[in-house]
Write an enzyme that holds these catalytic residues in place. Sequence first.
Site, PDB file in Angstrom:
ATOM      1  N   GLY B  27       0.739  -1.257  -0.187  1.00  0.00           N
ATOM      2  CA  GLY B  27       0.021   0.101   0.097  1.00  0.00           C
ATOM      3  C   GLY B  27       0.936   1.152   0.085  1.00  0.00           C
ATOM      4  CG  ASN B  28       1.651   2.763  -2.837  1.00  0.00           C
ATOM      5  OD1 ASN B  28       0.809   3.296  -3.724  1.00  0.00           O
ATOM      6  ND2 ASN B  28       2.108   1.420  -2.921  1.00  0.00           N
ATOM      7  CB  SER B  44       9.924   0.928  -3.149  1.00  0.00           C
ATOM      8  OG  SER B  44       9.603  -0.333  -3.309  1.00  0.00           O
ATOM      9  N   GLY B  45       8.984  -0.325  -0.125  1.00  0.00           N
ATOM     10  CA  GLY B  45       9.057  -1.399   0.484  1.00  0.00           C
ATOM     11  C   GLY B  45       9.539  -1.104   2.028  1.00  0.00           C
ATOM     12  CB  SER B  73       5.916   3.674  -3.919  1.00  0.00           C
ATOM     13  OG  SER B  73       4.872   2.486  -4.666  1.00  0.00           O
ATOM     14  CB  SER B  74       7.503  -0.810  -7.203  1.00  0.00           C
ATOM     15  OG  SER B  74       6.716  -1.334  -6.438  1.00  0.00           O
ATOM     16  CG  ASP B  75       2.553  -0.070  -6.659  1.00  0.00           C
ATOM     17  OD1 ASP B  75       2.353  -0.916  -7.626  1.00  0.00           O
ATOM     18  OD2 ASP B  75       2.168  -0.367  -5.528  1.00  0.00           O
ATOM     19  CG  HIS B  94      -2.114   0.517  -4.535  1.00  0.00           C
ATOM     20  ND1 HIS B  94      -3.089  -0.390  -4.986  1.00  0.00           N
ATOM     21  CD2 HIS B  94      -0.967  -0.358  -4.430  1.00  0.00           C
ATOM     22  CE1 HIS B  94      -2.684  -1.642  -5.316  1.00  0.00           C
ATOM     23  NE2 HIS B  94      -1.522  -1.600  -4.952  1.00  0.00           N
ATOM     24  CG  HIS B  96      -2.461  -5.316  -1.984  1.00  0.00           C
ATOM     25  ND1 HIS B  96      -1.910  -6.272  -2.548  1.00  0.00           N
ATOM     26  CD2 HIS B  96      -1.997  -4.242  -2.746  1.00  0.00           C
ATOM     27  CE1 HIS B  96      -1.204  -6.130  -3.438  1.00  0.00           C
ATOM     28  NE2 HIS B  96      -1.081  -4.662  -3.771  1.00  0.00           N
TER      29      HIS B  96
END
Lengths: 232, 232, 232, 232
Positions: B27-28, B44-45, B73-75, B94, B96
């Site tokens: 999530g981000n 990211s992460g 973030s990779s997104d 974002h 999950h």
Amino acid sequence: MLEDLKREAYEANLALPREGLINLTFGNASAIDRAKGIFAIKPSGVDYAALKPADMVLVDLDGKQVEGSLRPSSDTPTHRRLFLAFPSIGGVVHTHSSHATAFAQAGRAIPIFGTTHADYFFGDIPVTRKMTPAEIGGGAYEWETGNVIVELFTQQKLDPQDFPAVLVNRHAPFTWGHNVAKAVEVAVAVECIADMALMSLQLNPSLATIEPELLNKHFKRKHGPGAYYGQR
Amino acid sequence: MLEDLKREAYEANLALPREGLINLTFGNASAIDRAKGIFAIKPSGVDYAALKPADMVLVDLDGKQVEGSLRPSSDTPTHRRLFLAFPSIGGVVHTHSSHATAFAQAGRAIPIFGTTHADYFFGDIPVTRKMTPAEIGGGAYEWETGNVIVELFTQQKLDPQDFPAVLVNRHAPFTWGHNVAKAVEVAVAVECIADMALMSLQLNPSLATIEPELLNKHFKRKHGPGAYYGQR
Amino acid sequence: MLEDLKREAYEANLALPREGLINLTFGNASAIDRAKGIFAIKPSGVDYAALKPADMVLVDLDGKQVEGSLRPSSDTPTHRRLFLAFPSIGGVVHTHSSHATAFAQAGRAIPIFGTTHADYFFGDIPVTRKMTPAEIGGGAYEWETGNVIVELFTQQKLDPQDFPAVLVNRHAPFTWGHNVAKAVEVAVAVECIADMALMSLQLNPSLATIEPELLNKHFKRKHGPGAYYGQR
Amino acid sequence: MLEDLKREAYEANLALPREGLINLTFGNASAIDRAKGIFAIKPSGVDYAALKPADMVLVDLDGKQVEGSLRPSSDTPTHRRLFLAFPSIGGVVHTHSSHATAFAQAGRAIPIFGTTHADYFFGDIPVTRKMTPAEIGGGAYEWETGNVIVELFTQQKLDPQDFPAVLVNRHAPFTWGHNVAKAVEVAVAVECIADMALMSLQLNPSLATIEPELLNKHFKRKHGPGAYYGQR
């Protein structure tokens, strides 16, 4: 001896109830020192609230208790079997987390339906065959529990790094990782994935599993040489 | 630079686990300064517990990182694609979150069954088509994720203000709002609505969606010139 | 008098909401002093937050209140019936915990699907027959509730040590143990087992119960002369 | 004025999120002073965390705001309609609690399956008919919401003391009691009962409702002249 290892195992065991993975005293975590061939594991049936780092029991890969006044977890032979079969792993976690256990009880793999699952596993989370009466009653039940896991990974040619968890049929999940903290993280993921898979199955009982290209993309985004997720 | 924007993004990212929308580090949240064309996004992460406002990464609308020592973030390309396509929005979230992700995994829109849903959305919460192997494997996966969202809104002529969320097929929800705090609120609403829709479907698998007059009444009670809900 | 017994009953009653087993004020726990033939039980309809050890009501096995200014739980005659019929038990717990009550409402035993269940029970968690209008309306409803439990255990030749819980049809679970703390632990187990059984049934509505050899192994691992779980 | 009434309403509103009955800002509670014909109600769309007793808005039974700088809840006319129709009630609560709302969205009464339900309600928790386009769009939507509740109770000759809750079709539950604290307690009961009913229906989709003699026994055990539950 091995105070750091015992503390690492202790922290992992404490994380299990904190993450909502434990009901009552079901569950245990272990961490191994590969150089010494010794692992630290939770004592059997001790309440999480009363646990101390010094309570962790040290056991070697022949199954001999090398330190600790308490008896180790009754699941110790299963942990030992996994440490012997999977040389790349540094920690093992066992829980009876509710949703994952529901799949285990039903003897059903957790189908891979989405990217959350694909971020951790390179396919369904597999389930072992049922154990035979001889395996159950022959006096080495917990060792044989490890054996059916190893048999599954051998026969299906599964890499334990691509599939860091398994459901033991009628029983519950075991997870692992390069260290025990990672095994705890995977145990959290398994429970969360099982929860979502159960709901997706309610929405569509014949739902197909994820498309191979999306599985490949998400798993490789986080694992292996092409990984680009997180900080490096 | 842009300390307020980074703090706003930081606060939104912290709200995600607090609201129970995050499992692990999935999530981000991001917030944009439209005048400067720069948005702040989670690195990211990174574990939520360790996050600081200064960790937020600044990225411009061409995708160039303009500040921050951590990788974004990779997104990030998905967020950027949405900021470009939907000029009225100031923040993107974002998650999950479990129930919404269960619908996404099943490739199913969240049907609008009641007034709770109608208070936030002017119809079903839509789901994208599946992405093609070329979109997934072509080297711009996260950008293409944004593209399938934008394609859906364009083809179905959906106004992002009337439909402030989408499910990405096999993946999970994205939400947005005039600022990122609103996007967090919508993410909470999506999860709660998905939970209730799943239960309503259990009670009646062929349940019809809400009557148009009631949808219209509840949505307009809170949105647009005739709104009379809340303090003005 | 019997301050230790009252404190033991008090602690057990407090554990019920803490363990998430209580909705509103539904539920009660009692502890018996077998030598004196007196048990301590929660007063009726008192909020858990306001409860004190001194509020516990002392009742003898003839049903006479021997101490306490408050009225005992309306379920007192059920507890008394169980203490009389099952001489080996030292405590009784009654909850309306959600998942177990859902089975009770449906008049359905909780089927034994896995080892979590087998660690506590030597088979399905049984459900009583429905009570007759005469039993319900004859002026001794709560005593008759105990009677249908005892009838079930007598007719089916169930040992209360092998089956430390029952579902009263249309009502909710009762559990017991050698002391009241153990009865609370069993109440936690019943709720957790019911939750997982419901999910396993969703995955396979015609799921068979656990194989006898695995049931036997897990139950005997924790109970009886061959037990080897925990510390001794 | 009416500081005690405002505090009572305030405490009830705060109890709603604490009891897990509120998602976002959905929900409100009101308390009436029958002698003065004035009720205190939550202001519209104010965050629970920011709420103060002095924020409560005073409204009379003609719908006139008699004190308060904030606008009252948009649901105020529904509360007023209920206070006018049901003279015995002292408080009204409205929530969008998840399980109860799932039944409302499906347009389905909550069937009475067990004694937990019978301790609070003398039968199923009823659901209103759907509202007509004229009732929805005619400019008095929230008042008409109250009207369909009152119509249901009138046509089915339901006593609001025997049935202290209703589901508004496509919407959510309203509950009431002799004071607003009791209405909150009933709202907790409705959510818990809905949760268990949904699970009992999963176990048996054609489950019959409770036997009349057991319903009568449990309801009368807590209500009316023959009640013997709790302290007197």
